[in-house]
Design a protein around this motif. Sequence first.
Motif, PDB file in Angstrom:
ATOM      1  N   THR A  39       0.886   9.296 -10.594  1.00  0.00           N
ATOM      2  CA  THR A  39       0.985   8.999  -9.167  1.00  0.00           C
ATOM      3  C   THR A  39       1.209   7.504  -8.928  1.00  0.00           C
ATOM      4  O   THR A  39       0.519   6.662  -9.518  1.00  0.00           O
ATOM      5  N   PHE A  40       2.159   7.216  -8.077  1.00  0.00           N
ATOM      6  CA  PHE A  40       2.374   5.848  -7.618  1.00  0.00           C
ATOM      7  C   PHE A  40       1.613   5.634  -6.314  1.00  0.00           C
ATOM      8  O   PHE A  40       1.529   6.540  -5.482  1.00  0.00           O
ATOM      9  N   GLN A  41       1.097   4.444  -6.139  1.00  0.00           N
ATOM     10  CA  GLN A  41       0.588   4.009  -4.851  1.00  0.00           C
ATOM     11  C   GLN A  41       1.497   2.904  -4.328  1.00  0.00           C
ATOM     12  O   GLN A  41       1.867   1.996  -5.072  1.00  0.00           O
ATOM     13  N   LEU A  42       1.853   3.001  -3.062  1.00  0.00           N
ATOM     14  CA  LEU A  42       2.626   1.963  -2.391  1.00  0.00           C
ATOM     15  C   LEU A  42       1.714   1.262  -1.401  1.00  0.00           C
ATOM     16  O   LEU A  42       1.143   1.905  -0.516  1.00  0.00           O
ATOM     17  N   ARG A  43       1.584  -0.045  -1.553  1.00  0.00           N
ATOM     18  CA  ARG A  43       0.695  -0.820  -0.695  1.00  0.00           C
ATOM     19  C   ARG A  43       1.480  -1.906   0.031  1.00  0.00           C
ATOM     20  O   ARG A  43       2.463  -2.444  -0.482  1.00  0.00           O
ATOM     21  N   ALA A  44       1.037  -2.254   1.231  1.00  0.00           N
ATOM     22  CA  ALA A  44       1.615  -3.361   1.985  1.00  0.00           C
ATOM     23  C   ALA A  44       1.083  -4.672   1.422  1.00  0.00           C
ATOM     24  O   ALA A  44      -0.103  -4.802   1.143  1.00  0.00           O
ATOM     25  N   ASP A  45       1.967  -5.641   1.262  1.00  0.00           N
ATOM     26  CA  ASP A  45       1.576  -6.990   0.844  1.00  0.00           C
ATOM     27  C   ASP A  45       1.553  -7.862   2.100  1.00  0.00           C
ATOM     28  O   ASP A  45       2.568  -8.420   2.513  1.00  0.00           O
ATOM     29  N   LEU A  46       0.382  -7.968   2.706  1.00  0.00           N
ATOM     30  CA  LEU A  46       0.263  -8.648   3.997  1.00  0.00           C
ATOM     31  C   LEU A  46       0.430 -10.160   3.887  1.00  0.00           C
ATOM     32  O   LEU A  46       0.576 -10.836   4.913  1.00  0.00           O
ATOM     33  N   GLU A  47       0.419 -10.700   2.677  1.00  0.00           N
ATOM     34  CA  GLU A  47       0.709 -12.123   2.517  1.00  0.00           C
ATOM     35  C   GLU A  47       2.173 -12.419   2.847  1.00  0.00           C
ATOM     36  O   GLU A  47       2.548 -13.571   3.041  1.00  0.00           O
ATOM     37  N   ARG A  48       2.989 -11.360   2.910  1.00  0.00           N
ATOM     38  CA  ARG A  48       4.403 -11.511   3.218  1.00  0.00           C
ATOM     39  C   ARG A  48       4.729 -11.014   4.627  1.00  0.00           C
ATOM     40  O   ARG A  48       5.883 -10.762   4.950  1.00  0.00           O
ATOM     41  N   ALA A  49       3.699 -10.876   5.424  1.00  0.00           N
ATOM     42  CA  ALA A  49       3.887 -10.466   6.816  1.00  0.00           C
ATOM     43  C   ALA A  49       4.403 -11.633   7.649  1.00  0.00           C
ATOM     44  O   ALA A  49       4.337 -12.796   7.237  1.00  0.00           O
ATOM     45  N   LEU A  96      -0.065   2.608   1.931  1.00  0.00           N
ATOM     46  CA  LEU A  96       0.928   3.246   2.790  1.00  0.00           C
ATOM     47  C   LEU A  96       1.327   4.632   2.314  1.00  0.00           C
ATOM     48  O   LEU A  96       1.687   5.483   3.128  1.00  0.00           O
ATOM     49  N   ALA A  97       1.297   4.868   1.019  1.00  0.00           N
ATOM     50  CA  ALA A  97       1.746   6.176   0.521  1.00  0.00           C
ATOM     51  C   ALA A  97       1.287   6.392  -0.909  1.00  0.00           C
ATOM     52  O   ALA A  97       1.088   5.440  -1.670  1.00  0.00           O
ATOM     53  N   LYS A  98       1.132   7.660  -1.231  1.00  0.00           N
ATOM     54  CA  LYS A  98       0.960   8.086  -2.618  1.00  0.00           C
ATOM     55  C   LYS A  98       2.143   8.971  -2.969  1.00  0.00           C
ATOM     56  O   LYS A  98       2.542   9.831  -2.173  1.00  0.00           O
ATOM     57  N   ILE A  99       2.700   8.758  -4.147  1.00  0.00           N
ATOM     58  CA  ILE A  99       3.860   9.523  -4.594  1.00  0.00           C
ATOM     59  C   ILE A  99       3.521  10.119  -5.952  1.00  0.00           C
ATOM     60  O   ILE A  99       3.460   9.404  -6.952  1.00  0.00           O
ATOM     61  N   ARG A 100       3.282  11.414  -5.988  1.00  0.00           N
ATOM     62  CA  ARG A 100       2.931  12.085  -7.242  1.00  0.00           C
ATOM     63  C   ARG A 100       4.168  12.775  -7.803  1.00  0.00           C
ATOM     64  O   ARG A 100       4.870  13.489  -7.082  1.00  0.00           O
ATOM     65  N   LEU A 101       4.437  12.550  -9.073  1.00  0.00           N
ATOM     66  CA  LEU A 101       5.577  13.183  -9.730  1.00  0.00           C
ATOM     67  C   LEU A 101       5.122  14.535 -10.248  1.00  0.00           C
ATOM     68  O   LEU A 101       4.182  14.638 -11.039  1.00  0.00           O
TER      69      LEU A 101
END
Length: 325
Positions: A39-49, A96-101
């Motif tokens: 599973t992938f996790q996609l996270r927001a990098d708020l330092e780049r907001a 933001l999301a989980k992506i399971r293969l």
Amino acid sequence: MVIGLDTRTVVALVEDATAAPSMHNAQPWRFRFCSRSSTFQLRADLERAMPHSDPNNRALRLGCGAALFNLRVGAVHAGWEPAVQLLPDPADPELLAKIRLTEPTPPDSGLGRLHPAIRRRHTSRDPFAETDIPAAVQTDLHDAAQQEGAHLVLPGAWHVQSLLELVHDAEGRDALNPERSAELARWTRVGTGTATDGVPAYAFGPRKWDGKAPVRDFAGRRAVADRDAAIFEHTPHLFLLGTEGDLPEDWLRAGQAMERVLLLATLEGLATSLTSHALEWTDLRWLVRDPTTAMGYVQMVLRLGYGPQGQATPRRPVHEVLDID
């Protein structure tokens, strides 16, 4: 770990994901791959907001949604079906999301057919030809957005003119707003350097000498060596991409729809560009919408046409954005 999914494949999938567009090429994402659950996790990098230009992180999530879509395309191309869960933990809004293969899938089926466009798609800030886009292609692009839960509308002449006036208004406001100007300068690369993010001078495109195409001038008043001037389209092909709702999940869906449209347009031989000037001001964004359509909220304005494909902009190395457990 899924059989056949080694570290090299995981890295390749994240490389696909990070080829996505994002506001000012800030690349506001991070990934974690959990080997035990594939599973992938996609996270927001708020330092780049961008708190002044994007105060509610709507554009940030659009970019992350585009990266999520590329990951889905890459997964199918690698032979695995991705199962996506958006915003899986209310207590962790940066996740933001989980992506399971899951089960194996033919690499050239469905989304896998879009994979060649991931590396070919670039934002083009060059003039496009005054050539109509065939109706059949427009229909396919509309369907692509709809498959991701969004709407894609080609506005009429009066609406395009209104949109261009709103963009002009936004440009004037931006020029007088020091905080927004500072954010733009932070992500603009003029001169030599080794930055792996932001918009480099070679990707600015020519300065607009005439024409109506809405193209952001990242140079501003700064001189850029060897930069020419050009005549842009007088009748640009602008498409509104939007959703019925305007919550974080809608922004993620819109980002996926945006990237699906951009990749398909690239395969169809179209050059692509994104225009968000008027959407960065709350009052102007509301005026961009067409009240005669079912689109409640415009999330992005796409400029499509036949012309130069644009140049690739730098990307952060994978080791900066990926952790593997």
